[in-house]
Design a protein around this motif. Structure first.
Motif, PDB file in Angstrom:
ATOM      1  N   UNK A   1      25.275 -58.118 -55.086  1.00 13.17           N
ATOM      2  CA  UNK A   1      24.765 -57.105 -56.009  1.00 13.17           C
ATOM      3  C   UNK A   1      24.682 -57.631 -57.441  1.00 13.17           C
ATOM      4  N   UNK A   2      25.149 -58.843 -57.659  1.00 15.06           N
ATOM      5  CA  UNK A   2      25.129 -59.443 -58.998  1.00 15.06           C
ATOM      6  C   UNK A   2      23.898 -60.334 -59.131  1.00 15.06           C
ATOM      7  N   UNK A   3      23.079 -60.076 -60.130  1.00 21.28           N
ATOM      8  CA  UNK A   3      21.869 -60.880 -60.352  1.00 21.28           C
ATOM      9  C   UNK A   3      22.224 -62.017 -61.300  1.00 21.28           C
ATOM     10  N   UNK A   4      22.345 -63.218 -60.751  1.00 25.17           N
ATOM     11  CA  UNK A   4      22.827 -64.352 -61.525  1.00 25.17           C
ATOM     12  C   UNK A   4      21.817 -64.813 -62.573  1.00 25.17           C
ATOM     13  N   UNK A   5      20.530 -64.641 -62.315  1.00 20.81           N
ATOM     14  CA  UNK A   5      19.523 -65.080 -63.286  1.00 20.81           C
ATOM     15  C   UNK A   5      18.867 -63.886 -63.979  1.00 20.81           C
ATOM     16  N   UNK A   6      19.686 -62.867 -64.272  1.00 18.54           N
ATOM     17  CA  UNK A   6      19.180 -61.667 -64.943  1.00 18.54           C
ATOM     18  C   UNK A   6      18.527 -62.025 -66.277  1.00 18.54           C
ATOM     19  N   UNK A   7      17.396 -61.351 -66.572  1.00 17.16           N
ATOM     20  CA  UNK A   7      16.660 -61.641 -67.797  1.00 17.16           C
ATOM     21  C   UNK A   7      16.407 -60.398 -68.645  1.00 17.16           C
ATOM     22  N   UNK A   8      16.636 -59.212 -68.076  1.00 15.47           N
ATOM     23  CA  UNK A   8      16.333 -57.978 -68.786  1.00 15.47           C
ATOM     24  C   UNK A   8      17.573 -57.100 -68.881  1.00 15.47           C
TER      25      UNK A   8
ATOM     26  N   UNK B   1      22.899 -54.449 -67.350  1.00 17.35           N
ATOM     27  CA  UNK B   1      23.697 -53.230 -67.177  1.00 17.35           C
ATOM     28  C   UNK B   1      24.121 -53.068 -65.720  1.00 17.35           C
ATOM     29  N   UNK B   2      23.221 -53.382 -64.790  1.00 16.13           N
ATOM     30  CA  UNK B   2      23.576 -53.296 -63.364  1.00 16.13           C
ATOM     31  C   UNK B   2      24.724 -54.250 -63.035  1.00 16.13           C
ATOM     32  N   UNK B   3      24.705 -55.446 -63.611  1.00 15.29           N
ATOM     33  CA  UNK B   3      25.806 -56.390 -63.400  1.00 15.29           C
ATOM     34  C   UNK B   3      27.113 -55.847 -63.954  1.00 15.29           C
ATOM     35  N   UNK B   4      27.042 -55.276 -65.151  1.00 15.07           N
ATOM     36  CA  UNK B   4      28.264 -54.736 -65.748  1.00 15.07           C
ATOM     37  C   UNK B   4      28.777 -53.520 -64.981  1.00 15.07           C
ATOM     38  N   UNK B   5      27.884 -52.791 -64.309  1.00 18.68           N
ATOM     39  CA  UNK B   5      28.335 -51.685 -63.480  1.00 18.68           C
ATOM     40  C   UNK B   5      29.198 -52.200 -62.333  1.00 18.68           C
ATOM     41  N   UNK B   6      28.781 -53.315 -61.736  1.00 21.17           N
ATOM     42  CA  UNK B   6      29.602 -53.946 -60.700  1.00 21.17           C
ATOM     43  C   UNK B   6      30.970 -54.307 -61.278  1.00 21.17           C
TER      44      UNK B   6
ATOM     45  N   UNK C   1      21.737 -35.394 -49.412  1.00 19.94           N
ATOM     46  CA  UNK C   1      20.631 -36.174 -48.869  1.00 19.94           C
ATOM     47  C   UNK C   1      20.194 -37.263 -49.828  1.00 19.94           C
ATOM     48  N   UNK C   2      21.094 -38.091 -50.233  1.00 21.55           N
ATOM     49  CA  UNK C   2      20.783 -39.173 -51.166  1.00 21.55           C
ATOM     50  C   UNK C   2      22.029 -39.631 -51.843  1.00 21.55           C
ATOM     51  N   UNK C   3      21.949 -40.691 -52.596  1.00 18.07           N
ATOM     52  CA  UNK C   3      23.105 -41.255 -53.277  1.00 18.07           C
ATOM     53  C   UNK C   3      23.421 -40.480 -54.511  1.00 18.07           C
ATOM     54  N   UNK C   4      24.713 -40.395 -54.861  1.00 15.81           N
ATOM     55  CA  UNK C   4      25.097 -39.856 -56.150  1.00 15.81           C
ATOM     56  C   UNK C   4      24.785 -40.879 -57.226  1.00 15.81           C
ATOM     57  N   UNK C   5      24.486 -40.405 -58.395  1.00 13.73           N
ATOM     58  CA  UNK C   5      24.117 -41.306 -59.479  1.00 13.73           C
ATOM     59  C   UNK C   5      25.340 -41.627 -60.299  1.00 13.73           C
ATOM     60  N   UNK C   6      25.626 -42.916 -60.446  1.00 15.61           N
ATOM     61  CA  UNK C   6      26.765 -43.351 -61.235  1.00 15.61           C
ATOM     62  C   UNK C   6      26.309 -43.640 -62.654  1.00 15.61           C
ATOM     63  N   UNK C   7      27.119 -43.277 -63.592  1.00 13.30           N
ATOM     64  CA  UNK C   7      26.793 -43.554 -64.994  1.00 13.30           C
ATOM     65  C   UNK C   7      27.970 -44.212 -65.655  1.00 13.30           C
ATOM     66  N   UNK C   8      27.679 -44.836 -66.787  1.00  4.82           N
ATOM     67  CA  UNK C   8      28.751 -45.476 -67.539  1.00  4.82           C
ATOM     68  C   UNK C   8      29.560 -44.406 -68.229  1.00  4.82           C
TER      69      UNK C   8
END
Length: 250
Positions: free
Chosen positions: A47-54, A59-64, A243-250
């Motif tokens: 789930x970690x994008x090693x070559x993240x550019x945006x 933010x998705x990496x930091x959520x992990x 019927x779907x995922x809960x949304x996680x926020x910071x």
């Protein structure tokens, strides 16, 4: 006083077998996540994008990373909003803390960083500018006069227009990339939800069959508890499982 930038980069590159040249590159969050993985060996590196550019990828990496801190009960606050701006000082200070944390908690086991990230590319650019920063900074390149006056020279006006067009084109490309990324996430969500739904139906049928005979199964009960468990601040809608995922926020 913490370790210097050069010392930290040398340690980081050796530990993770990457080739970072600036401490600012840590603002993507990927390196921080894998440092933690080198300690615990259970971080979801897929789930970690090693070559993240945006910035949305940062933010998705930091959520992990935040989920790991929560699970491991690490009480250090993560200044996500500062780190994702890829500024040297903010990331230097946080990396100094990460190095001290690693020195204290690394158990000494062998670690294969390439295998753990399954060969993901790590070609994060040395100069990073988050999405929001580029969107606001680039158009300003053609507005050098004070007081907001429009340049009289047609050449300068044309240059400013070209810069704006270039910025718009870049943002459109980023938007397309974000849409593609979101579509992939939605497909992944639906895939795993379908699996969970199949498990739920199977458990329900088994429990109903056992109930007819006046019996129950502890394992099935525990599985059902997991399926219906929620996080703080989330409630299951009336009618059963959401019927779907809960949304996680910071």
């Amino acid at each position: 006083m913490g370790e210097s930038r050069s010392d930290l980069l040398a340690w980081l590159n050796e530990l993770l077998q990457i080739n970072y040249t600036k401490i600012e590159q840590c603002g993507t969050g990927a390196a921080y996540c894998q440092i933690l993985d080198s300690i615990y060996l259970d971080i979801p590196m897929t789930r970690v994008k090693m070559n993240a550019r945006h910035e949305y990828e940062f933010i998705a990496n930091f959520k992990v990373m935040q989920n790991v801190f929560k699970a491991k009960r690490i009480e250090k606050p993560i200044p996500v909003e500062k780190l994702v701006k890829c500024k040297m000082q903010d990331n230097l200070e946080f990396m100094q803390w990460m190095k001290r944390f690693w020195d204290t908690n690394y158990p000494g086991h062998p670690y294969d960083p390439v295998a753990r990230r399954r060969g993901q590319a790590t070609d994060t650019p040395a100069t990073l500018a988050p999405l929001a920063a580029r969107a606001t900074a680039t158009p300003g390149a053609g507005s050098g006069r004070s007081g907001g006056k429009t340049p009289i020279s047609g050449h300068r006006a044309g240059s400013a227009t070209a810069v704006r067009h270039e910025a718009v084109a870049e943002l459109q490309a980023q938007l397309k990339e974000m849409s593609t990324h979101l579509e992939g996430l939605e497909k992944e969500r639906d895939f795993y939800f379908a699996k969970l739904r199949d498990i739920e139906i199977l458990v329900q049928n088994q429990m109903e069959d056992l109930a007819k005979d006046g019996r129950e199964d502890t394992t099935l009960n525990e599985i059902q508890k997991i399926l219906y468990s929620t996080e703080d601040g989330f409630e299951v809608p009336e009618g059963g499982v959401p019927q779907g995922d809960e949304e996680e926020t910071f």
